[in-house]
Write an enzyme that holds these catalytic residues in place. Structure first.
Site, short mmCIF file in Angstrom:
data_model
loop_
_atom_site.label_atom_id
_atom_site.label_comp_id
_atom_site.label_asym_id
_atom_site.label_seq_id
_atom_site.Cartn_x
_atom_site.Cartn_y
_atom_site.Cartn_z
N ARG A 1 49.68 38.51 43.42
CA ARG A 1 49.00 38.07 42.21
C ARG A 1 47.51 37.84 42.45
O ARG A 1 46.72 37.82 41.51
CB ARG A 1 49.66 36.79 41.68
CG ARG A 1 49.25 36.47 40.23
CD ARG A 1 50.09 35.36 39.61
NE ARG A 1 49.72 34.04 40.09
CZ ARG A 1 50.47 33.27 40.85
NH1 ARG A 1 51.66 33.70 41.26
NH2 ARG A 1 50.07 32.08 41.22
N LYS B 1 41.84 52.76 27.71
CA LYS B 1 41.24 53.78 26.86
C LYS B 1 40.49 54.83 27.70
O LYS B 1 41.11 55.56 28.44
CB LYS B 1 40.32 53.11 25.84
CG LYS B 1 40.95 51.93 25.10
CD LYS B 1 42.23 52.26 24.39
CE LYS B 1 42.70 51.17 23.44
NZ LYS B 1 43.02 49.88 24.04
N TYR C 1 38.34 44.14 17.10
CA TYR C 1 39.76 44.43 17.26
C TYR C 1 40.57 43.28 16.69
O TYR C 1 40.29 42.10 16.95
CB TYR C 1 40.05 44.63 18.75
CG TYR C 1 41.50 44.90 19.08
CD1 TYR C 1 42.22 45.90 18.44
CD2 TYR C 1 42.15 44.15 20.06
CE1 TYR C 1 43.54 46.15 18.75
CE2 TYR C 1 43.47 44.39 20.38
CZ TYR C 1 44.16 45.39 19.72
OH TYR C 1 45.48 45.64 20.02
N ASP D 1 32.15 43.66 24.84
CA ASP D 1 33.28 44.57 25.02
C ASP D 1 32.74 45.97 24.79
O ASP D 1 32.42 46.36 23.66
CB ASP D 1 34.38 44.23 24.02
CG ASP D 1 35.62 45.11 24.18
OD1 ASP D 1 35.49 46.25 24.68
OD2 ASP D 1 36.71 44.68 23.77
#
Length: 549
Positions: free
Chosen positions: A214, A365, A267, A340
């Site tokens: 992790r 993306k 978004y 972003d």
């Protein structure tokens, strides 16, 4: 007796060439195998005394090891074979720069590694009846991989984003010792320490290592370093999705009871998090139009703003914020700026260079680029990224190393894909704007776009996605979308395959029409993500679909 440059601990010096090769590979099952991986080495040359063994006679040369050689190999020789292999990787960099006559950091690291070649029991080289014994030096400490690679940079020989996307994080050494061109996937949930003193050194920051899956993974680190190189960032943190990156960033940097500023077009899931989850922590938000700098100044004066966060271009109307001006205003008032840049990609826009503190991407993306992986990343200063990383380690939205491998692979064609998508989208936006059955086109590369002047100044390309309004209602637009033959009807964007969606249905169908339009989402709005298909094929497909309505 001199021996080749094979970095195995049972050979002591370099020698001349002989035709047969001997493969020496560290045993991956041994307890002393470094957690970073393994290195493959070959004997390419042997010279016996002053006489060279050349020609067909050497084809019969064999290597005979003493009976206890495998015991030695299983305890110390394997690990040092791998560590000296790292020195060879660094030495390759030194040799490329040797013409300057100036020792580099890589050359110094190589010398340090060579000084610590450990001992092993003698090895016998047999040619017919002749036997020569090769003695090795005494055992020494391991060469730390991190000591050899930390100072290496790419600026000396890579000048373009395309080259960086291919080689950054890999070419000059990585945290996985291997001679493979492609970065291996390290599938492990934990990493071991050979003794407690090593663990204590790690905990007290005297030794760099991995500990638990992790908290980091060698494959993931390569992806992070590649993105950092493209963004010009000190550090990058990659996570399980773009939304994971957004939410963790917001929680890490906006204190309880704090305030942030964001923009109207964004978004939807980001808006939902800001409107419904952050208020539970006492965090409030001011929402402004992306171009309204007076509203931003007012929000900064009236509130103790910790962060300004927006997309640029935004989703799905591609509004652009003046990153340089926004950063100046926010920094003057003690607020951070996070952009972003998913639609822009690191190739079309450098938000950090323009003044932003952090740049965020949904790597799902364009960065991944093949519609086959979920990931998100945040890049910026080590200080800020470390704050986000600390919370990330608690929340645990870890990227699987197999997904990191797909990100690395995808980035190697990033510049080629983005170049094609930029070109196709701009040409198609111009075609759509001139078509009588299209009411409006949203694309920052068009002079008709409200922030075209900003996009021209801060972007080198305008992206591969175009939104436009069909001259018709919801069902007319549905007919157009259904008549297309090339694109998939799907969410997401930025992949090799073209994708189309109707935001009113794909993302806002649960809201009434009047509610959708408050966010600028009209029933006739189409978002078209152009893949890397041939432009003429896409053009013909769109034109035939428009003819059906």
């Amino acid at each position: 007796m001199a021996v080749s440059s094979c970095p195995c601990p049972n050979y002591s010096a370099a020698a001349a060439a002989f035709s047969p090769s001997f493969g020496c590979r560290s045993d991956p099952s041994g307890t002393d195998q470094p957690s970073h991986g393994r290195f493959s080495c070959r004997v390419n040359s042997v010279r016996h005394g002053t006489a060279s063994f050349l020609g067909g006679g050497m084809q019969s040369l064999i290597l005979k090891f003493p009976p206890n050689f495998m015991r030695q190999l299983s305890t110390k020789a394997r690990r040092n074979c791998s560590n000296i292999g790292v020195a060879q990787v660094v030495a390759a960099s030194w040799s490329n720069n040797s013409a300057t006559g100036i020792p580099s950091a890589a050359a110094n690291a190589t010398a340090a590694a060579a000084a610590t070649i450990p001992a092993a029991e003698p090895v016998e080289l047999i040619d017919g009846d002749e036997v020569a014994v090769v003695e090795g030096p005494e055992e020494n400490e391991l060469v730390q991989l991190e000591d050899l690679t930390n100072d290496l940079t790419y600026s000396s020989f890579l000048s373009s984003d395309g080259s960086l996307a291919i080689h950054a994080g890999e070419r000059l050494g990585r945290g996985i010792v291997t001679d493979a061109i492609t970065t291996p996937v390290v599938n492990t949930s934990a990493y071991f320490f050979k003794k407690t003193s090593e663990l204590i050194d790690f905990k007290e920051k005297r030794r760099a290592s991995f500990e638990y899956g992790r908290y980091g993974n060698p494959t993931t680190v390569v992806a992070e370093e590649k993105i950092s190189a493209l963004e010009g960032a000190e550090s990058t943190l990659i996570m399980a999705s773009g939304m994971c990156a957004s939410t963790v960033m917001l929680m890490a940097l906006v204190p309880a009871g704090g305030h942030l500023v964001t923009t109207t077009d964004c978004y939807r899931k980001t808006r939902i998090f800001i409107e419904t989850i952050l208020p539970k922590m006492g965090i409030t938000a001011t929402v402004i139009d992306p171009a309204d700098m007076e509203a931003l100044e007012s929000a900064l004066e009236k509130n103790n703003v910790s962060l300004f966060f927006t997309e640029s271009p935004t989703n799905p109307l591609f509004r652009c914020v003046d990153i340089e001006l926004v950063s100046e205003l926010c920094h003057r008032n003690g607020a951070l700026v996070c952009i972003d840049g998913t639609f822009a990609t690191p190739l079309n826009q450098k938000a950090l260079t323009l003044g932003a503190d952090l740049i965020l991407h949904s790597a799902t993306k364009f960065i991944g680029g093949h519609n086959d992986v979920l990931a998100g990343c945040i890049s910026g200063s080590t200080k800020l990224v470390s704050e986000i990383r600390n919370l990330h380690h608690i929340l645990g939205g870890t990227l699987n190393p197999n997904a990191a491998y797909l990100i690395i692979r995808g980035m190697k064609t990033l510049h080629l894909r983005v170049q094609q998508q930029n070109s196709t989208a701009l040409r198609m936006a111009e075609l759509l704007e001139a078509h009588p059955k299209v009411k409006r086109v949203y694309y920052p590369g068009l002079p008709s776009h409200p922030e075209h002047h900003i996009a021209k100044r801060q972007m080198t390309g305008f992206g591969g996605v175009v939104s436009f309004e069909i001259d018709g209602d919801l069902m007319t637009t549905v007919k157009f979308v259904d008549s297309l033959k090339i694109p998939y009807i799907a969410p997401s964007f930025g992949g090799c395959e073209s994708i189309v969606d109707q935001p009113a249905i794909m993302s806002y169908w649960d809201l009434a029409q009047s509610e959708r339009e408050k966010y600028g989402i009209k029933d006739n709005l189409v978002r078209f993500s152009f893949g890397v298909e041939d432009f003429d094929d896409l053009k013909a497909d769109i034109l035939q679909a428009l003819e059906t309505i």
